[in-house]
Design an enzyme around this catalytic site. Sequence first.
Site, mmCIF file in Angstrom:
data_model
loop_
_atom_site.group_PDB
_atom_site.id
_atom_site.type_symbol
_atom_site.label_atom_id
_atom_site.label_comp_id
_atom_site.label_asym_id
_atom_site.label_seq_id
_atom_site.Cartn_x
_atom_site.Cartn_y
_atom_site.Cartn_z
ATOM 1 N N GLU A 181 2.183 -9.516 1.508
ATOM 2 C CA GLU A 181 2.209 -9.578 2.970
ATOM 3 C C GLU A 181 0.794 -9.481 3.525
ATOM 4 O O GLU A 181 0.409 -8.510 4.156
ATOM 5 C CB GLU A 181 3.134 -8.472 3.499
ATOM 6 C CG GLU A 181 4.550 -8.637 2.949
ATOM 7 C CD GLU A 181 5.497 -7.476 3.258
ATOM 8 O OE1 GLU A 181 5.078 -6.526 3.944
ATOM 9 O OE2 GLU A 181 6.657 -7.527 2.812
ATOM 10 N N ARG A 235 5.454 -8.491 -4.846
ATOM 11 C CA ARG A 235 5.724 -7.550 -3.754
ATOM 12 C C ARG A 235 5.466 -6.094 -4.149
ATOM 13 O O ARG A 235 4.977 -5.289 -3.365
ATOM 14 C CB ARG A 235 7.198 -7.722 -3.354
ATOM 15 C CG ARG A 235 7.801 -6.633 -2.497
ATOM 16 C CD ARG A 235 9.245 -7.042 -2.202
ATOM 17 N NE ARG A 235 10.069 -5.966 -1.727
ATOM 18 C CZ ARG A 235 10.452 -5.818 -0.445
ATOM 19 N NH1 ARG A 235 10.016 -6.640 0.468
ATOM 20 N NH2 ARG A 235 11.249 -4.838 -0.110
ATOM 21 N N ASN A 253 8.217 0.585 -0.763
ATOM 22 C CA ASN A 253 8.967 0.911 0.451
ATOM 23 C C ASN A 253 10.434 1.230 0.167
ATOM 24 O O ASN A 253 11.270 1.221 1.053
ATOM 25 C CB ASN A 253 8.845 -0.217 1.478
ATOM 26 C CG ASN A 253 8.891 0.315 2.900
ATOM 27 O OD1 ASN A 253 8.415 1.427 3.173
ATOM 28 N ND2 ASN A 253 9.483 -0.447 3.806
ATOM 29 N N GLU A 382 6.696 -5.880 11.461
ATOM 30 C CA GLU A 382 6.643 -7.095 10.634
ATOM 31 C C GLU A 382 5.896 -8.152 11.417
ATOM 32 O O GLU A 382 6.415 -8.728 12.371
ATOM 33 C CB GLU A 382 8.065 -7.580 10.314
ATOM 34 C CG GLU A 382 8.935 -6.567 9.583
ATOM 35 C CD GLU A 382 8.815 -6.675 8.069
ATOM 36 O OE1 GLU A 382 7.971 -7.447 7.570
ATOM 37 O OE2 GLU A 382 9.581 -5.968 7.376
HETATM 38 ZN ZN LIG Z 1 7.118 -5.556 3.619
#
Ligand SMILES: [Zn+2]
Length: 427
Positions: A181, A235, A253, A382
């Site tokens: 991200e 990720r 997360n 986000e």
């Molecule tokens: Zn994320």
Amino acid sequence: MMRWTILFGILGLSWHVKCEEGLKYDNHSLVRLIPKTEQQLTAVHQLPDAGEMEVLKRSRMVNDSFDILVPEMKKVYMEDFAKEHGMDFHVKEDNYGRSFAPVQRSGRRRSNQRLNIFGYNSFDTINAFLEQTAAAHPGLAQVQPLKRSSQGRQLKLMKISTNPGANNPIIFVDAGIHAREWAAPAMAVYLIHRLTSDPAAREEELNGVDWYILPNVNPDGYEFTRYSRGNRLWRKTRSRSSARSDCFGVDGNRNYGFKWGVSGVSRDPCNQETYAGPEPFSEPETRMVRDVMMENAKRLKLYVSLHSYGNYLVYPWGYTGASLPDDWRKLDTLAHKVSKAIVGAGGSPLKVLSAGHWYPAAGGSDDYAYGVVGVPYSYTMELTDGYEFQLPAKMLPKLLPQFYEGFKEFARNIRSEFGTVRSRDAE
Ligand SMILES: [Zn+2]
Ligand SMILES: *[C@@H]1O[C@H](CO)[C@@H](O)[C@H](O)[C@H]1NC(C)=O
Ligand SMILES: *[C@@H]1O[C@H](CO)[C@@H](O)[C@H](O)[C@H]1NC(C)=O
């Protein structure tokens, strides 16, 4: 010595994973489903989240896209699935892996590269920028070295305050727990840049409020996404699993110690997306964030974890959609104000709701901050939409300042609710 160990570690890994990872997405299509009813929403959430098909983004509400990477041989299956549930089947892109931009994707570690404020910088470059910023603004910015990641990278916390002795409320922002991200660390770097270099920030955003910013929580994963023989869509962290030596990493997360594992997680270390880890806080990276929160718990009034993508600003609970915190209205109201400020700057509105409303997932940092540390305002943001994880760098000069207006709004509200009256000593 450390450097070389890391370098050879990375090279070794990359040879090992080359076949599975490097070209993995070449023949995959990005399929986008838009559930238009609650029934369709329920149906898409029952699709497998990993394995042959990889979910890039889950729908958090009706008319919100569900993006999934599908190998050639599964396209018909997905088309049938969409038809069966009455949804449009939209192939956004074929040969998805070939769309990965070759930017800076070299295994060589060049630590002296200049930071590009509107770019995707290496972890070393970001760390060097923190040190340079602290050196250039000794009364304002300070670097606190934290511990090391699984692969030995040193994390550094940037503390920005016009008056460190004043016991100001703290805004804590972290970014990059999810490696792919990239917009998130870019935003964190921009925040640091604006807060320290814009004189107006000292009168406003930094007036009575201190900012602690951790611009890249998961540097091992991040560098793996930047490396040509790595995986742009990685990720998780890059820790070695004791259970399965051929599988790496944990979804940071999902790794926090509040309602750990109760929803939205995988127990399989080889799951690429949501493996919660062998136990809560198994990862050095999440332990460091926890420790920053705990050490500053009393003054910490706002926590924002930066992610991408989808343009959401979500608040607890993440672990369940069945209940909300007692004071969810306060969380909701502030989130709408922030969205409005971003829209006022020409940006797109953020979708505001509780994180677990349609997509419960336990072990997130936002739930931990709110539910364990007692941070009154806790969010996951986000950033951006429309480009998945590959937001072109040329859009950063437009988007980052728009999001910054949202952070100014955060600061205004934190100051007015928690701001300390300046003491005589401070004056
Ligand atoms: Zn994320
Ligand atoms: C992708 O498909 C092409 C054509 O079917 C094939 O030649 C190639 O080996 C495939 N690539 C991968 C990584 O599977
Ligand atoms: C979803 O979009 C459709 C049009 O595509 C619209 O008719 C419907 O009202 C929307 N539903 C919600 C809940 O926004």
